[in-house]
Design a protein around this motif. Sequence first.
Motif, short mmCIF file in Angstrom:
data_model
loop_
_atom_site.label_atom_id
_atom_site.label_comp_id
_atom_site.label_asym_id
_atom_site.label_seq_id
_atom_site.Cartn_x
_atom_site.Cartn_y
_atom_site.Cartn_z
N GLU A 14 0.83 -1.20 0.00
CA GLU A 14 0.00 0.00 0.00
C GLU A 14 0.87 1.26 0.00
O GLU A 14 1.89 1.31 0.67
CB GLU A 14 -0.88 0.03 1.25
CG GLU A 14 -2.13 -0.80 1.15
CD GLU A 14 -3.08 -0.53 2.31
OE1 GLU A 14 -2.72 -0.87 3.46
OE2 GLU A 14 -4.15 0.04 2.06
N GLY A 15 0.45 2.25 -0.74
CA GLY A 15 1.15 3.52 -0.76
C GLY A 15 2.25 3.62 -1.79
O GLY A 15 2.75 4.71 -2.07
N GLN A 16 2.63 2.49 -2.37
CA GLN A 16 3.69 2.51 -3.38
C GLN A 16 3.14 2.91 -4.74
O GLN A 16 1.94 2.81 -5.00
CB GLN A 16 4.36 1.14 -3.47
CG GLN A 16 5.22 0.76 -2.28
CD GLN A 16 5.94 -0.55 -2.47
OE1 GLN A 16 5.42 -1.47 -3.10
NE2 GLN A 16 7.14 -0.66 -1.93
N ARG A 77 0.49 5.55 -5.60
CA ARG A 77 0.04 5.26 -4.25
C ARG A 77 -1.12 4.27 -4.23
O ARG A 77 -2.26 4.61 -3.91
CB ARG A 77 -0.36 6.56 -3.53
CG ARG A 77 0.77 7.56 -3.40
CD ARG A 77 0.32 8.78 -2.61
NE ARG A 77 -0.11 8.41 -1.25
CZ ARG A 77 0.72 8.15 -0.25
NH1 ARG A 77 2.04 8.22 -0.43
NH2 ARG A 77 0.25 7.81 0.95
N VAL A 78 -0.82 3.04 -4.56
CA VAL A 78 -1.88 2.02 -4.64
C VAL A 78 -2.42 1.70 -3.26
O VAL A 78 -1.75 1.85 -2.24
CB VAL A 78 -1.36 0.73 -5.31
CG1 VAL A 78 -1.02 0.99 -6.77
CG2 VAL A 78 -0.16 0.15 -4.56
N SER A 79 -3.66 1.25 -3.26
CA SER A 79 -4.31 0.80 -2.04
C SER A 79 -4.75 -0.64 -2.23
O SER A 79 -4.66 -1.20 -3.34
CB SER A 79 -5.51 1.68 -1.72
OG SER A 79 -6.48 1.57 -2.76
N THR A 83 -6.03 -4.07 -5.99
CA THR A 83 -5.74 -5.46 -6.31
C THR A 83 -6.72 -5.93 -7.38
O THR A 83 -7.93 -5.93 -7.17
CB THR A 83 -5.87 -6.35 -5.06
OG1 THR A 83 -4.84 -6.00 -4.13
CG2 THR A 83 -5.74 -7.83 -5.44
N ALA A 84 -6.19 -6.29 -8.55
CA ALA A 84 -7.03 -6.61 -9.70
C ALA A 84 -6.13 -7.14 -10.82
O ALA A 84 -4.91 -7.21 -10.67
CB ALA A 84 -7.79 -5.38 -10.18
N LEU A 107 -2.23 -7.87 -10.25
CA LEU A 107 -1.57 -7.03 -9.25
C LEU A 107 -2.14 -7.35 -7.87
O LEU A 107 -3.35 -7.30 -7.68
CB LEU A 107 -1.77 -5.56 -9.55
CG LEU A 107 -1.28 -4.57 -8.49
CD1 LEU A 107 0.23 -4.64 -8.35
CD2 LEU A 107 -1.72 -3.15 -8.80
N SER A 108 -1.26 -7.67 -6.94
CA SER A 108 -1.67 -7.91 -5.56
C SER A 108 -1.06 -6.84 -4.68
O SER A 108 0.17 -6.70 -4.63
CB SER A 108 -1.19 -9.30 -5.09
OG SER A 108 -1.77 -10.32 -5.86
N VAL A 109 -1.91 -6.08 -4.01
CA VAL A 109 -1.45 -5.03 -3.12
C VAL A 109 -1.60 -5.52 -1.68
O VAL A 109 -2.69 -5.94 -1.27
CB VAL A 109 -2.24 -3.72 -3.32
CG1 VAL A 109 -1.71 -2.64 -2.37
CG2 VAL A 109 -2.14 -3.26 -4.76
N LYS A 110 -0.51 -5.45 -0.93
CA LYS A 110 -0.51 -5.97 0.43
C LYS A 110 -0.39 -4.82 1.43
O LYS A 110 0.17 -3.77 1.10
CB LYS A 110 0.66 -6.94 0.61
CG LYS A 110 0.63 -8.09 -0.37
CD LYS A 110 1.88 -8.95 -0.26
CE LYS A 110 1.85 -10.06 -1.29
NZ LYS A 110 3.08 -10.92 -1.21
N PRO A 111 -0.93 -5.01 2.63
CA PRO A 111 -0.86 -3.94 3.63
C PRO A 111 0.53 -3.78 4.20
O PRO A 111 1.38 -4.66 4.07
CB PRO A 111 -1.84 -4.42 4.72
CG PRO A 111 -1.94 -5.89 4.53
CD PRO A 111 -1.73 -6.17 3.07
#
Lengths: 111, 119
Positions: A14-16, A77-79, A83-84, A107-111
């Motif tokens: 997250e945030g990247q 800044r992905v959240s 994830t999609a 794309l997998s966005v992790k906390p």
Amino acid sequence: LAKTTQPISMDSYEGQEVNITCSHNNIATNDYITWYQQFPSQGPRFIIQGYKTKVTNEVASLFIPADRKSSTLSLPRVSLSDTAVYYCLARFGGSQGNLIFGKGTKLSVKP
Amino acid sequence: EAGVTQFPSHSVIEKGQTVTLRCDPISGHDNLYWYRRVMGKEIKFLLHFVKESKQDESGMPNNRFLAERTGGTYSTLKVQPAELEDSGVYFCASSQGWTGLRYSYNEQFFGPGTRLTVL
């Protein structure tokens, strides 16, 4: 028909800022580069489209170099909700219109 | 503004039966497309309508599939008789096309899809 090649999957936090690059070596001079996003159990959703240089909208930017053999989708800044699966497509912007989907980048966005 | 809607959301039928899928595009969109994804494969183009006319039906798999768009509004996709390999998710999309300023054929609005299961 232009064939696109993109990573099968990517992980991020997250945030990247996430950049997904797509190769389309045999793109035609009148092809647009289009990106779609798809969540599970939903239809694809249009994100952005470009022809050359840089295009920016409220959700993403698209960078296209002068030779147009590749393009990069940039998600700032992905959240977790980003994830999609992301699809890169190269299609003519005239009378055809039918989209040709590849396998996409998961794309997998992790906390 | 309502998006693209599809009905039903899920259909389970037996091999040999007939199923009709419906798509209501965004109002004012002349272009309507059908796509489908079979299990584990990419989303494939089936058909493109411009108003009530079939612009491109090169993706239709065989003559068991019939698409119509009477009056240039909603569209139906009929599968008769259904086979096991027809199982998958059928998406409908619509686009405005030429907006007067630019081509927007690639900016297609997709519906949620109809999941078809043929047993």
